[in-house]
Design a protein around this motif. Structure first.
Motif, mmCIF file in Angstrom:
data_model
loop_
_atom_site.group_PDB
_atom_site.id
_atom_site.type_symbol
_atom_site.label_atom_id
_atom_site.label_comp_id
_atom_site.label_asym_id
_atom_site.label_seq_id
_atom_site.Cartn_x
_atom_site.Cartn_y
_atom_site.Cartn_z
ATOM 1 N N ASN A 263 -48.247 -19.784 21.439
ATOM 2 C CA ASN A 263 -47.668 -20.955 22.098
ATOM 3 C C ASN A 263 -46.329 -21.264 21.437
ATOM 4 O OD1 ASN A 263 -48.458 -24.509 22.274
ATOM 5 N ND2 ASN A 263 -47.219 -23.262 23.632
ATOM 6 N N ALA A 264 -45.262 -20.754 22.023
ATOM 7 C CA ALA A 264 -43.916 -20.923 21.474
ATOM 8 C C ALA A 264 -42.920 -20.640 22.579
ATOM 9 C CB ALA A 264 -43.681 -19.995 20.285
ATOM 10 N N PHE A 265 -41.641 -20.904 22.288
ATOM 11 C CA PHE A 265 -40.574 -20.652 23.252
ATOM 12 C C PHE A 265 -39.782 -19.442 22.786
ATOM 13 C CE2 PHE A 265 -36.445 -21.198 25.229
ATOM 14 C CZ PHE A 265 -36.800 -21.524 26.525
ATOM 15 N N ALA A 266 -39.913 -18.337 23.500
ATOM 16 C CA ALA A 266 -39.210 -17.114 23.125
ATOM 17 C C ALA A 266 -37.715 -17.286 23.359
ATOM 18 C CB ALA A 266 -39.734 -15.925 23.917
ATOM 19 N N SER A 267 -36.918 -16.910 22.336
ATOM 20 C CA SER A 267 -35.473 -17.101 22.409
ATOM 21 C C SER A 267 -34.791 -16.040 21.566
ATOM 22 C CB SER A 267 -35.131 -18.522 21.911
ATOM 23 O OG SER A 267 -33.746 -18.791 22.086
ATOM 24 N N ASP A 268 -33.505 -16.285 21.240
ATOM 25 C CA ASP A 268 -32.756 -15.346 20.400
ATOM 26 C C ASP A 268 -32.669 -15.822 18.957
ATOM 27 O OD1 ASP A 268 -31.139 -17.494 21.075
ATOM 28 O OD2 ASP A 268 -29.294 -16.309 21.099
ATOM 29 N N LYS A 269 -33.318 -16.953 18.645
ATOM 30 C CA LYS A 269 -33.317 -17.497 17.290
ATOM 31 C C LYS A 269 -34.718 -17.988 16.946
ATOM 32 C CE LYS A 269 -28.462 -19.010 17.147
ATOM 33 N NZ LYS A 269 -28.078 -18.474 18.466
ATOM 34 N N ASP B 262 -38.714 -10.010 18.341
ATOM 35 C CA ASP B 262 -38.591 -9.092 17.206
ATOM 36 C C ASP B 262 -39.336 -9.612 15.983
ATOM 37 O OD1 ASP B 262 -37.161 -7.085 18.449
ATOM 38 O OD2 ASP B 262 -35.209 -7.937 17.940
ATOM 39 N N SER B 263 -39.296 -10.934 15.736
ATOM 40 C CA SER B 263 -39.997 -11.475 14.574
ATOM 41 C C SER B 263 -41.505 -11.489 14.780
ATOM 42 C CB SER B 263 -39.499 -12.893 14.262
ATOM 43 O OG SER B 263 -39.890 -13.815 15.266
ATOM 44 N N ILE B 264 -41.951 -11.694 16.029
ATOM 45 C CA ILE B 264 -43.385 -11.702 16.323
ATOM 46 C C ILE B 264 -43.998 -10.334 16.060
ATOM 47 C CG2 ILE B 264 -45.085 -11.849 18.184
ATOM 48 C CD1 ILE B 264 -43.311 -13.939 19.516
ATOM 49 N N ILE B 265 -43.304 -9.302 16.488
ATOM 50 C CA ILE B 265 -43.900 -7.961 16.441
ATOM 51 C C ILE B 265 -43.369 -7.132 15.278
ATOM 52 C CG2 ILE B 265 -44.260 -7.957 18.932
ATOM 53 C CD1 ILE B 265 -41.854 -6.081 19.149
ATOM 54 N N LYS B 266 -42.790 -7.782 14.277
ATOM 55 C CA LYS B 266 -42.177 -7.060 13.166
ATOM 56 C C LYS B 266 -43.094 -5.961 12.633
ATOM 57 C CE LYS B 266 -38.695 -8.245 11.339
ATOM 58 N NZ LYS B 266 -37.278 -7.813 11.560
ATOM 59 N N LYS B 267 -44.376 -6.297 12.418
ATOM 60 C CA LYS B 267 -45.305 -5.298 11.867
ATOM 61 C C LYS B 267 -45.764 -4.294 12.918
ATOM 62 C CE LYS B 267 -49.328 -8.357 12.462
ATOM 63 N NZ LYS B 267 -49.941 -7.622 13.574
ATOM 64 N N ASP B 268 -45.522 -4.619 14.179
ATOM 65 C CA ASP B 268 -45.962 -3.732 15.254
ATOM 66 C C ASP B 268 -44.798 -3.059 15.975
ATOM 67 O OD1 ASP B 268 -48.726 -4.264 14.961
ATOM 68 O OD2 ASP B 268 -48.458 -6.184 15.963
ATOM 69 N N LEU B 269 -43.581 -3.138 15.406
ATOM 70 C CA LEU B 269 -42.452 -2.454 16.016
ATOM 71 C C LEU B 269 -42.794 -0.980 16.176
ATOM 72 C CD1 LEU B 269 -39.250 -3.954 14.351
ATOM 73 C CD2 LEU B 269 -39.734 -3.832 16.785
ATOM 74 N N THR B 270 -42.587 -0.476 17.352
ATOM 75 C CA THR B 270 -43.062 0.865 17.656
ATOM 76 C C THR B 270 -41.915 1.787 18.064
ATOM 77 O OG1 THR B 270 -44.520 2.138 19.101
ATOM 78 C CG2 THR B 270 -43.496 0.191 20.069
ATOM 79 N N ILE C 127 -51.032 -5.915 22.426
ATOM 80 C CA ILE C 127 -50.629 -6.785 23.539
ATOM 81 C C ILE C 127 -50.289 -8.179 23.025
ATOM 82 C CG2 ILE C 127 -51.326 -7.735 25.772
ATOM 83 C CD1 ILE C 127 -53.568 -5.427 25.664
ATOM 84 N N TYR C 128 -49.122 -8.691 23.452
ATOM 85 C CA TYR C 128 -48.700 -10.050 23.103
ATOM 86 C C TYR C 128 -48.401 -10.836 24.375
ATOM 87 C CZ TYR C 128 -48.023 -8.701 18.211
ATOM 88 O OH TYR C 128 -48.214 -8.280 16.916
ATOM 89 N N GLY C 129 -48.855 -12.084 24.395
ATOM 90 C CA GLY C 129 -48.505 -13.005 25.468
ATOM 91 C C GLY C 129 -47.894 -14.256 24.868
ATOM 92 N N ILE C 130 -46.726 -14.663 25.371
ATOM 93 C CA ILE C 130 -46.015 -15.838 24.847
ATOM 94 C C ILE C 130 -45.866 -16.848 25.964
ATOM 95 C CG2 ILE C 130 -43.876 -16.712 23.818
ATOM 96 C CD1 ILE C 130 -44.815 -13.056 23.410
#
Length: 314
Positions: free
Chosen positions: A146-152, A191-199, A116-119
């Motif tokens: 604590n970050a701003f989710a975006s495309d970059k 995608d970068s946050i969950i790189k190791k958890d890509l399912t 589970i991830y919360g941003i």
């Protein structure tokens, strides 16, 4: 109760921005009627949700106070969607973008195998989110960022924290009232946050970022391409999306690449919005300004678990 559902018309939205003192009075009235006091020391800072999980809030901030008044449920349609999805699909990966206080994320209990991830971009809310996580049954599975989710990744974005109502903080527009704090926030892609958890399993997600939804979703494309199935809940505000620089047609074109799209007409009535055009939406809603929610699925059969009245596009 004053909820996000209640501020979906242009008139009410304009009143909210232009007359914040009126809304503060109404919320204070609700607090007084519920707790018989306006003494901040006597107003609770936590809510026991229907699931018995605990949600911590800032009892001095308007949205936190609204959650206290409504026992932690201000978005009925989201609450039903989220609890049903968790129960029926037992997702492998959960992503909540735009956590706010976490009334969605902490509303239920998850499988012990779920990641589970919360941003959340508003740094003022993080302390309350962390407190709620620490008393949640799945606390070891929940990562808060604590970050701003975006495309970059790793850009500095100007973020407007709405000190009047935390739920309308945004990077796509600045409310007309002067209760705004401008802060630089780093951007990050999902995608970068969950790189190791890509399912390649099941993904449940929610995106509620006041007009920046298109950028968040573009930063999730690797996940969408890899997962076995995905189901998501997305806020849709035509005015805010266009203020972020995205055309409505382009937004729907991106979604249609991965999902079948359903749009809420009412809390239990949805219209199938495949091949949708903005003019179609204007006809369905009878207005040029559209503020509602989308439900998107990779597998249409998954819609059968919900008690919705699904209508064809008019």
């Amino acid at each position: 109760m004053i909820s996000k559902v209640a501020v979906r018309t242009p008139f009410i939205m304009n009143m909210w921005e232009r007359h914040p003192k009126v809304w503060r009075f109404l919320i204070d009235l609700g607090i007084y009627l519920k707790f018989k006091t306006l003494n901040i020391d006597k107003i609770p800072n936590k809510i026991v949700l229907p699931s018995t999980n605990v949600l911590y809030v800032n009892s001095e901030e308007n949205r936190g106070r609204a959650l206290l008044i409504s026992n932690g449920i201000t978005q009925k349609r989201l609450s039903y969607f989220w609890s049903t999805s968790v129960k029926e699909f037992s997702p492998d990966l959960i992503i909540d973008v735009g956590v706010n206080y976490g009334e969605c994320l902490f509303s239920t209990t998850y499988s012990d195998r779920t990641i589970i991830y919360g941003i959340e971009a508003n740094h003022h809310l993080i302390q309350y989110i962390i407190k709620s996580r620490e008393v949640h049954p799945n606390k070891t599975q929940i990562t808060i960022i604590n970050a701003f989710a975006s495309d970059k990744d790793d850009e500095q974005k100007e973020f407007f924290i709405d000190k009047h109502w935390s739920g309308t903080s945004s990077a796509s527009y600045m409310p007309s009232h002067n209760m705004i704090e401008k802060v630089p926030v780093r951007t990050i892609t999902i995608d970068s946050i969950i790189k190791k958890d890509l399912t390649n399993g099941t993904v449940l997600f929610k995106v509620d970022v006041e007009g920046y939804e298109a950028f968040v979703l573009k930063g999730m494309f690797e996940l969408f391409e890899r997962c076995e199935s995905a189901i998501g809940f997305i806020e849709f505000n035509s005015e805010y999306i266009e203020k972020s620089g995205i055309k409505i047609e382009a937004f729907f074109s991106f979604l249609q690449k991965y999902f079948t799209i359903y749009m809420y007409i009412e809390d239990d009535i949805l219209v199938k919005a495949d091949d949708v055009h903005y003019e179609d939406l204007k006809m369905i809603f009878g207005t040029d300004y559209i503020h509602t929610d989308l439900l998107v699925v990779t597998d249409e059969e998954n819609m059968g678990v919900f008690n919705f009245d699904i209508q064809a596009k008019a």
